[in-house]
Design a protein around this motif. Structure first.
Motif, PDB file in Angstrom:
ATOM      1  N   GLN A  98      12.495  16.006  26.097  1.00 39.90           N
ATOM      2  CA  GLN A  98      11.639  16.479  25.818  1.00 39.90           C
ATOM      3  C   GLN A  98      11.434  18.104  25.285  1.00 39.90           C
ATOM      4  O   GLN A  98      10.728  17.983  24.592  1.00 39.90           O
ATOM      5  CB  GLN A  98      10.371  15.611  26.736  1.00 39.90           C
ATOM      6  N   VAL A  99      11.736  19.233  26.582  1.00 38.57           N
ATOM      7  CA  VAL A  99      11.932  20.262  26.289  1.00 38.57           C
ATOM      8  C   VAL A  99      12.566  20.895  25.213  1.00 38.57           C
ATOM      9  O   VAL A  99      11.658  21.286  23.947  1.00 38.57           O
ATOM     10  CB  VAL A  99      12.543  20.880  27.421  1.00 38.57           C
ATOM     11  N   LEU A 100      13.909  20.579  25.134  1.00 31.71           N
ATOM     12  CA  LEU A 100      14.554  20.241  23.627  1.00 31.71           C
ATOM     13  C   LEU A 100      13.666  20.252  22.706  1.00 31.71           C
ATOM     14  O   LEU A 100      13.836  21.269  20.403  1.00 31.71           O
ATOM     15  CB  LEU A 100      16.182  19.799  23.575  1.00 31.71           C
ATOM     16  N   GLU A 101      12.564  19.348  22.355  1.00 31.75           N
ATOM     17  CA  GLU A 101      12.065  18.405  21.373  1.00 31.75           C
ATOM     18  C   GLU A 101      10.433  19.450  20.727  1.00 31.75           C
ATOM     19  O   GLU A 101      10.101  19.991  19.451  1.00 31.75           O
ATOM     20  CB  GLU A 101      11.725  17.010  21.161  1.00 31.75           C
ATOM     21  N   HIS A 102      10.459  19.919  22.248  1.00 30.27           N
ATOM     22  CA  HIS A 102       9.198  20.785  22.209  1.00 30.27           C
ATOM     23  C   HIS A 102      10.180  22.163  21.578  1.00 30.27           C
ATOM     24  O   HIS A 102       8.397  23.358  20.954  1.00 30.27           O
ATOM     25  CB  HIS A 102       8.406  21.074  23.171  1.00 30.27           C
ATOM     26  N   CYS A 103      10.853  22.648  21.754  1.00 27.15           N
ATOM     27  CA  CYS A 103      10.950  23.719  21.453  1.00 27.15           C
ATOM     28  C   CYS A 103      11.511  23.963  19.898  1.00 27.15           C
ATOM     29  O   CYS A 103      11.423  24.868  19.357  1.00 27.15           O
ATOM     30  CB  CYS A 103      12.094  24.449  22.589  1.00 27.15           C
ATOM     31  N   SER A 104      12.160  22.761  19.224  1.00 27.84           N
ATOM     32  CA  SER A 104      12.221  23.031  17.609  1.00 27.84           C
ATOM     33  C   SER A 104      11.241  22.836  17.220  1.00 27.84           C
ATOM     34  O   SER A 104      11.470  23.312  15.965  1.00 27.84           O
ATOM     35  CB  SER A 104      13.404  21.776  17.750  1.00 27.84           C
ATOM     36  N   SER A 105      10.064  22.498  17.632  1.00 26.37           N
ATOM     37  CA  SER A 105       9.094  21.943  16.793  1.00 26.37           C
ATOM     38  C   SER A 105       7.851  23.348  16.761  1.00 26.37           C
ATOM     39  O   SER A 105       6.950  23.314  16.208  1.00 26.37           O
ATOM     40  CB  SER A 105       8.486  20.395  17.345  1.00 26.37           C
ATOM     41  N   GLY A 113      10.804  27.266   9.427  1.00 27.17           N
ATOM     42  CA  GLY A 113      11.544  26.047  10.265  1.00 27.17           C
ATOM     43  C   GLY A 113      12.038  26.754  11.462  1.00 27.17           C
ATOM     44  O   GLY A 113      11.402  27.641  11.559  1.00 27.17           O
ATOM     45  N   THR A 114      13.052  25.894  11.906  1.00 25.25           N
ATOM     46  CA  THR A 114      13.475  26.795  12.886  1.00 25.25           C
ATOM     47  C   THR A 114      15.001  26.052  12.947  1.00 25.25           C
ATOM     48  O   THR A 114      15.849  25.324  12.199  1.00 25.25           O
ATOM     49  CB  THR A 114      13.560  24.885  13.663  1.00 25.25           C
ATOM     50  N   TRP A 115      15.949  26.821  14.239  1.00 24.21           N
ATOM     51  CA  TRP A 115      17.126  26.862  14.238  1.00 24.21           C
ATOM     52  C   TRP A 115      17.668  25.808  14.860  1.00 24.21           C
ATOM     53  O   TRP A 115      19.217  25.857  15.434  1.00 24.21           O
ATOM     54  CB  TRP A 115      17.813  28.610  14.853  1.00 24.21           C
ATOM     55  N   ILE A 116      16.694  25.481  15.755  1.00 24.53           N
ATOM     56  CA  ILE A 116      17.561  24.093  16.866  1.00 24.53           C
ATOM     57  C   ILE A 116      17.743  23.205  15.762  1.00 24.53           C
ATOM     58  O   ILE A 116      17.057  22.069  15.559  1.00 24.53           O
ATOM     59  CB  ILE A 116      16.447  23.721  17.623  1.00 24.53           C
ATOM     60  N   THR A 117      18.963  22.563  14.641  1.00 25.57           N
ATOM     61  CA  THR A 117      18.833  21.436  13.966  1.00 25.57           C
ATOM     62  C   THR A 117      19.070  19.956  15.017  1.00 25.57           C
ATOM     63  O   THR A 117      19.313  19.978  16.055  1.00 25.57           O
ATOM     64  CB  THR A 117      19.575  21.428  12.876  1.00 25.57           C
ATOM     65  N   GLN A 118      19.183  19.193  14.069  1.00 21.11           N
ATOM     66  CA  GLN A 118      19.379  18.143  14.606  1.00 21.11           C
ATOM     67  C   GLN A 118      20.527  18.046  15.476  1.00 21.11           C
ATOM     68  O   GLN A 118      21.279  17.386  15.879  1.00 21.11           O
ATOM     69  CB  GLN A 118      19.710  16.824  13.319  1.00 21.11           C
ATOM     70  N   ASN A 119      21.601  18.360  14.686  1.00 22.56           N
ATOM     71  CA  ASN A 119      23.009  18.530  14.818  1.00 22.56           C
ATOM     72  C   ASN A 119      23.015  19.580  16.563  1.00 22.56           C
ATOM     73  O   ASN A 119      23.504  19.068  17.345  1.00 22.56           O
ATOM     74  CB  ASN A 119      24.058  19.225  14.121  1.00 22.56           C
ATOM     75  N   MET A 120      22.492  20.051  16.518  1.00 24.54           N
ATOM     76  CA  MET A 120      21.766  21.470  18.183  1.00 24.54           C
ATOM     77  C   MET A 120      21.319  20.994  18.936  1.00 24.54           C
ATOM     78  O   MET A 120      22.231  20.728  19.804  1.00 24.54           O
ATOM     79  CB  MET A 120      21.524  22.971  17.555  1.00 24.54           C
ATOM     80  N   LEU A 148      11.760  25.638  29.183  1.00 28.06           N
ATOM     81  CA  LEU A 148      13.608  26.306  28.659  1.00 28.06           C
ATOM     82  C   LEU A 148      13.928  25.250  29.004  1.00 28.06           C
ATOM     83  O   LEU A 148      13.906  24.817  29.826  1.00 28.06           O
ATOM     84  CB  LEU A 148      12.588  27.797  28.922  1.00 28.06           C
ATOM     85  N   TYR A 149      15.001  26.001  28.368  1.00 26.77           N
ATOM     86  CA  TYR A 149      16.160  25.355  28.656  1.00 26.77           C
ATOM     87  C   TYR A 149      17.219  26.688  28.044  1.00 26.77           C
ATOM     88  O   TYR A 149      17.403  27.235  27.440  1.00 26.77           O
ATOM     89  CB  TYR A 149      16.858  24.400  28.086  1.00 26.77           C
ATOM     90  N   CYS A 158      22.225  32.097  29.993  1.00 23.66           N
ATOM     91  CA  CYS A 158      21.883  31.840  28.622  1.00 23.66           C
ATOM     92  C   CYS A 158      20.893  30.971  28.620  1.00 23.66           C
ATOM     93  O   CYS A 158      20.657  30.105  28.107  1.00 23.66           O
ATOM     94  CB  CYS A 158      23.206  31.636  27.917  1.00 23.66           C
ATOM     95  N   GLY A 159      19.847  31.768  28.159  1.00 29.68           N
ATOM     96  CA  GLY A 159      18.404  31.385  27.742  1.00 29.68           C
ATOM     97  C   GLY A 159      18.543  30.649  26.155  1.00 29.68           C
ATOM     98  O   GLY A 159      19.016  31.336  25.383  1.00 29.68           O
ATOM     99  N   GLU A 160      18.385  30.319  26.232  1.00 25.88           N
ATOM    100  CA  GLU A 160      18.685  29.359  24.180  1.00 25.88           C
ATOM    101  C   GLU A 160      16.537  29.541  23.996  1.00 25.88           C
ATOM    102  O   GLU A 160      16.479  30.379  23.039  1.00 25.88           O
ATOM    103  CB  GLU A 160      18.777  27.987  24.393  1.00 25.88           C
ATOM    104  N   SER A 161      15.729  28.492  24.940  1.00 28.69           N
ATOM    105  CA  SER A 161      14.106  28.855  23.991  1.00 28.69           C
ATOM    106  C   SER A 161      13.652  28.628  24.908  1.00 28.69           C
ATOM    107  O   SER A 161      14.430  27.796  25.625  1.00 28.69           O
ATOM    108  CB  SER A 161      14.755  27.574  22.587  1.00 28.69           C
ATOM    109  N   MET A 162      12.244  28.343  24.707  1.00 30.08           N
ATOM    110  CA  MET A 162      11.085  28.092  25.496  1.00 30.08           C
ATOM    111  C   MET A 162      10.125  27.710  24.545  1.00 30.08           C
ATOM    112  O   MET A 162       9.798  28.183  23.477  1.00 30.08           O
ATOM    113  CB  MET A 162      10.623  28.953  26.625  1.00 30.08           C
ATOM    114  N   PHE A 163       8.793  26.720  25.394  1.00 33.03           N
ATOM    115  CA  PHE A 163       8.195  26.597  24.744  1.00 33.03           C
ATOM    116  C   PHE A 163       6.709  27.280  25.382  1.00 33.03           C
ATOM    117  O   PHE A 163       6.685  26.363  27.421  1.00 33.03           O
ATOM    118  CB  PHE A 163       8.163  24.969  23.423  1.00 33.03           C
ATOM    119  N   SER A 164       5.303  26.476  24.417  1.00 33.10           N
ATOM    120  CA  SER A 164       4.280  26.670  25.198  1.00 33.10           C
ATOM    121  C   SER A 164       3.077  25.910  24.054  1.00 33.10           C
ATOM    122  O   SER A 164       2.884  26.726  23.686  1.00 33.10           O
ATOM    123  CB  SER A 164       3.501  28.547  26.051  1.00 33.10           C
ATOM    124  N   LEU A 165       2.477  24.985  25.431  1.00 31.11           N
ATOM    125  CA  LEU A 165       1.113  24.362  24.621  1.00 31.11           C
ATOM    126  C   LEU A 165       0.265  24.874  25.536  1.00 31.11           C
ATOM    127  O   LEU A 165      -0.555  23.876  24.764  1.00 31.11           O
ATOM    128  CB  LEU A 165       1.291  22.678  25.214  1.00 31.11           C
TER     129      LEU A 165
END
Length: 216
Positions: A98-105, A113-120, A148-149, A158-165
């Motif tokens: 869920q964290v990954l999906e939020h970070c990607s969207s 767009g996003t760098w967190i592709t489906q393959n990523m 974050l993840y 190694c921090g990759e991405s974070m999100f905040s709603l």
């Protein structure tokens, strides 16, 4: 005259060129795959993937590197109040996907767009299954509002991405991450590239050579 940079193209062999051969922007190599084995090799050698759907896999090792010492995290007066108020609740590794999906969207200012592709996503979920990837989740009541993840190397995160709603949720996650890692004796959080947001939280740029010494 300085010779032009020659880009390294990866094959099926599990290898990367020396990070010192990256170009001025930090681009080191192209191609390869996103297998767990290659990703672990990359992160343990100061390299990370960053690309979009339209490009091949690109591998980076920038100089300078954005890094935070966990005990140097900056907590503003307003964030201290947020921490005292117990508005948020933190969990770890309860809903990585869920964290990954939020970070990607999440929409990012200045980025299309996003760098967190489906393959990523598949690759980082595989890293999570193998115990290399970690997520921190922020809840307001029973709603996931931030997180974050990243990749946990045992002494460097190694921090990759974070999100905040909602306001301050990602800052809360980052501060709690830093406090957790400091308590465990971690040397640093790798933030990869400079952003004003990360700088405001205490991250600083350091020469790649110094970062590599921390990593080793």
């Amino acid at each position: 005259m300085k010779s032009p940079h020659r880009l390294f193209y990866l094959t099926d062999r599990l290898e990367f060129p020396p990070v010192e051969t990256a170009n001025s922007e930090g681009l080191l190599a192209v191609g390869g795959d996103l297998s767990v084995e290659r990703l672990v090799l990359a992160y343990t050698n100061g390299i990370f993937p960053w690309f979009n759907d339209e490009s091949p896999i690109l591998w980076w090792s920038p100089d300078p590197r954005m890094v935070l010492y966990p005990d140097k995290v900056k907590i503003s007066k307003s964030m201290r109040k947020v921490l005292r108020d117990n508005r948020f609740r933190l969990t770890k590794n309860t809903c990585f996907q869920q964290v990954l999906e939020h970070c990607s969207s999440i929409e990012r200012e200045g980025l299309d767009g996003t760098w967190i592709t489906q393959n990523m996503k598949k690759a980082y979920c595989a890293m999570y299954e193998k115990g290399y990837a970690t997520s921190y989740e922020v809840w307001e009541q029973n709603e996931l509002v931030g997180g974050l993840y990243g990749i946990d190397l045992g002494h460097i995160f190694c921090g990759e991405s974070m999100f905040s709603l909602t306001s301050n949720a990602s800052k809360f996650a980052f501060i709690k991450l830093a406090e957790d890692l400091h308590a465990k004796g971690y040397k640093a959080i790798d933030c990869q590239l400079y952003t004003a947001h990360l700088a405001s939280l205490g991250a600083q740029e350091m020469p790649r050579k110094k970062f590599m010494e921390l990593l080793k």
